[in-house]
Design an enzyme around this catalytic site. Sequence first.
Site, PDB file in Angstrom:
ATOM      1  N   GLU A   1      16.254 -65.018  42.736  1.00  0.00           N
ATOM      2  CA  GLU A   1      15.769 -65.982  43.728  1.00  0.00           C
ATOM      3  C   GLU A   1      15.174 -65.211  44.884  1.00  0.00           C
ATOM      4  O   GLU A   1      15.681 -64.136  45.248  1.00  0.00           O
ATOM      5  CB  GLU A   1      16.922 -66.847  44.234  1.00  0.00           C
ATOM      6  CG  GLU A   1      16.492 -67.745  45.392  1.00  0.00           C
ATOM      7  CD  GLU A   1      17.510 -68.798  45.806  1.00  0.00           C
ATOM      8  OE1 GLU A   1      18.696 -68.619  45.513  1.00  0.00           O
ATOM      9  OE2 GLU A   1      17.083 -69.785  46.412  1.00  0.00           O
TER      10      GLU A   1
ATOM     11  N   CYS B   1      18.184 -72.401  45.454  1.00  0.00           N
ATOM     12  CA  CYS B   1      17.650 -73.458  46.322  1.00  0.00           C
ATOM     13  C   CYS B   1      16.146 -73.359  46.496  1.00  0.00           C
ATOM     14  O   CYS B   1      15.491 -74.380  46.731  1.00  0.00           O
ATOM     15  CB  CYS B   1      18.342 -73.407  47.675  1.00  0.00           C
ATOM     16  SG  CYS B   1      20.037 -73.972  47.577  1.00  0.00           S
TER      17      CYS B   1
ATOM     18  N   ASN C   1      18.421 -77.810  40.270  1.00  0.00           N
ATOM     19  CA  ASN C   1      19.299 -76.711  40.686  1.00  0.00           C
ATOM     20  C   ASN C   1      20.455 -77.285  41.485  1.00  0.00           C
ATOM     21  O   ASN C   1      20.243 -77.759  42.585  1.00  0.00           O
ATOM     22  CB  ASN C   1      18.530 -75.727  41.572  1.00  0.00           C
ATOM     23  CG  ASN C   1      19.461 -74.699  42.200  1.00  0.00           C
ATOM     24  OD1 ASN C   1      20.078 -73.911  41.493  1.00  0.00           O
ATOM     25  ND2 ASN C   1      19.582 -74.719  43.522  1.00  0.00           N
ATOM     26  N   GLU C   2      21.634 -77.275  40.927  1.00  0.00           N
ATOM     27  CA  GLU C   2      22.859 -77.744  41.577  1.00  0.00           C
ATOM     28  C   GLU C   2      22.593 -78.924  42.517  1.00  0.00           C
ATOM     29  O   GLU C   2      23.091 -78.973  43.640  1.00  0.00           O
ATOM     30  CB  GLU C   2      23.604 -76.608  42.285  1.00  0.00           C
ATOM     31  CG  GLU C   2      22.860 -75.869  43.389  1.00  0.00           C
ATOM     32  CD  GLU C   2      23.761 -74.992  44.261  1.00  0.00           C
ATOM     33  OE1 GLU C   2      24.490 -74.153  43.699  1.00  0.00           O
ATOM     34  OE2 GLU C   2      23.722 -75.150  45.488  1.00  0.00           O
TER      35      GLU C   2
HETATM   36  O1  AHR Z   1      22.655 -67.909  45.283  1.00  0.00           O
HETATM   37  C1  AHR Z   1      22.420 -68.378  46.571  1.00  0.00           C
HETATM   38  C2  AHR Z   1      22.368 -69.888  46.642  1.00  0.00           C
HETATM   39  O2  AHR Z   1      23.582 -70.435  46.242  1.00  0.00           O
HETATM   40  C3  AHR Z   1      21.384 -70.537  45.719  1.00  0.00           C
HETATM   41  O3  AHR Z   1      20.125 -70.591  46.267  1.00  0.00           O
HETATM   42  C4  AHR Z   1      21.922 -71.918  45.565  1.00  0.00           C
HETATM   43  O4  AHR Z   1      21.574 -72.479  44.342  1.00  0.00           O
HETATM   44  C5  AHR Z   1      23.401 -71.742  45.757  1.00  0.00           C
HETATM   45  O5  AHR Z   1      23.915 -72.626  46.662  1.00  0.00           O
END
Ligand code: AHR
Length: 868
Positions: free
Chosen positions: A266, A468, A595-596
């Site tokens: 990321e 995120c 994503n989550e």
């Molecule tokens: O890994 C860091 C963050 O943790 C990621 O962006 C998110 O998906 C999670 O909350």
Amino acid sequence: MKKYLILLIASTLLSLTRAGAAEMTKEPDSAYIFAYASLKNGGRNGLHFAWSIDRKKWHAIGPEYSYVRCDYGTWGAQKRMLTPFLFYGPDSLWHAVWSVNETDGVVVHVTSKDLVYWRRQSYPILMQKENCLLPALSFDKEHGKFIVEWKSTNGGADATYYRSSTLDFKNYTPPEPVAKATFDNRHTIRLENGEENGTVHKVSWNVIKGLLQAQQQAAYEQELWSEKTAEDGIRFASLKPVDVEVQIDVENKKKISDLLMGVFFEDINYAADGGLYAELVQNRDFEYRLSDKKGSDTSWHSYKAWSLKGEEGTFKIDSVNPLHPNNVHYAILNIEKAGTALVNAGFDGIPLKAGERYNVSLFARNPQEKAIALLIRLIDEHGKLLGEARIRAIKGNWRKYEAAISVKADAAKASLEIIPQEAGEIALDMISLFPEKTFKGRKNGLRADLAQTIADLHPRFVRFPGGCVAHGDGLGNMYRWQNTIGPLEARVPQRNLWNYHQTAGLGYFEYFQFCEDIGAEPVPIVPAGVPCQNSSTGGAGQQGGVPMAEMEAYIQEVLDLIEYANGDTHTVWGKKRAEAGHPKPFNLKYIGIGNEDLISDIFEERFTMIFNRVREKHPEITVIGTVGPSFEGTDYTEGWLIANKLQVPMVDEHYYQSPGWFIHNQAYYDKYDRSKAKVYLGEYAAHLPGRPSNLETALAEAIHLTSLERNGDVVSMASYAPLLAKEDHTQWKPDLIYFNNTEVKPTVGYFVQQIYGQHAGDIYLPTQVRLSNTEEAVKKRLAISVVRDTKSGDAIVKIVNLLPVSTRVALNLEPLGNISTDALKISLAGNPEDEALRPKSTPIAVTKNFKDELPAYSFTVLRFKIVE
Ligand code: AHR
């Protein structure tokens, strides 16, 4: 040990309470509960309960245990639960409504059957421009609908109270003014810690018992999971080295995933721009904006990292007649006398290596008659010239110019100077400097040392672009893959939700290329039509998701991504891939949707639409769904319900937990139903207070990885998160690999991942383990996993010892067949707080009755060759 005894007694009492419940004759049939939220922590502590037999003496549970918390809006400023109102509906459900802040016209609604498990929340906007305070709920029997009433104070309207009705809590009638609150029966109750305001309800004693048990269970787990090695001196005071006998059961072997170990990439902590992406010029496109950092840094704008050296000239940013509409800002240099330079400071300076070549490129426009030449120089921090090149005869409209510079000496903090050789005006954009030696020599490539460190993990897959960043801060910030392909000047730069800038130079093409270069499966994650639930830009939270009218186009965008990766060169998107230099397909097999995310109705509707279309059009692609940011709770449960309903083939689980959680949850996946979705553990890490990355966290992760291998028939993939962090630019800790401009600093956790990656298997062999000490606390600190790798034929034994004493291991290798006497031992050992350990690899000679003493706090891998 004492603490363990207390916990054991507590858990026994807890189960006795449960078991003996039916016989408890002194309990009342019913009593009262008081539901409230305190204003502590800005009202972010969620819904609490107190109980009473007589409505006089109240017992706060916990005393302030949170049964449900608000998930509206961004972290920090939002997530507030103000004035909750609880109501028992004719549908036999508890309904809670509350207001979220003093400004938004939102009333949160959520239901529960038992007040312990709360279903998904919804955030209807009941007032467009006014706030909704003190919401209350009742049921209109005559018309069979729920009525929500609230107070509004910031709209300047005539009325103070409003009401709206709803049948389903999805659709609400427009607000109607009412003269006064009609059913707000909140009470003020004195509790031990002061007065609180909330609602009082008569309930059966069983409801209260359920509330008490939930709180006790949570407290018990919290105690267990906070276990740290710092207390080992007391916990294991009299512990002697432990004998461990391991018997391998080849009869019950099972096939496990050969993709288990991968990486999560990321753009967080400057992982991309200023990190893995090898571009050395910062703000090359002059597109930095104040809004990248939400205005918090007044120096963060289109001039960032640029300056003028010399008095005789000016430098300004313009946007008239730009190089490309996606990249509107550029620099205008107006030079009165040759010698004045436009200077770029790089990302904390430009690192250069003696004897290497660097490629400069830029776009320039010179409307004057006379051509202008540019001298490009690399200067170290003491002003010494390290190398230079000339671009001759710049004239006419925007055009790309290129040059190469050979560098004479090393520099950690050089700068790039662009010096027009004539007086006059010149416009410049996309000023770029790349080392020629990128990873695998790719153009627009990756920083070789960092990329190699990732490749050395031997990842079977790479997840990108987040995290995120994938779903973004607001609808306008979702990561749209098409914006990140094609010519660099045509890509769409944007704000990075971690508060900096994304050039999109490292885009989808480069991600796919990197996966191919390291032999990893690409696992792109696209937004599920909703932005991050913690969004604060463009509104709050999921912001209603992509409007339904735009969903068809959005779904097409997801389908186009598959065509871009896999389509032949005659397809629209396959052709673009070929134009970028890759006619062969990238062979995409997986795609993550979401994503989550917060699992809301808004999410489910959009996820379902995208999922169904991808499944219908591309049955060959494994779609990965999402089950929220935790290993339990509402998003996890609701996410799994959706996955089961739609038969999603795989779901993405995320959890960052204490080492104690990993120690006490080794059976987490043993109970997973093998007939349901497979698991991609997309983000995990062990977090200690202060967030170090040390041997203790690494061994906790190593323990978890033994469980993942054992459950490799249901857990298909796993990736530690986050992967990269640039020193002094870190928003999240711990990370797997730290770096600065010149060094790469892998953590202890990195070596655990690397050992698992380099010594993975595709067949799992169960073991029977006999310990000389059978105490639970001891058993839980030892984990063993045995796999076979079909390709090499080798058997690999991994042993994690998180005890403060050594273990004498006796391993019967007989069941494995004909073992070569030459084996390999890899060991990582030290003190729990050690942060700078490296594994040691030693060839060893072995017999069928292998014996070894493994040190305290260690991770050992034994790799045996089997001679057929
Ligand atoms: O890994 C860091 C963050 O943790 C990621 O962006 C998110 O998906 C999670 O909350």
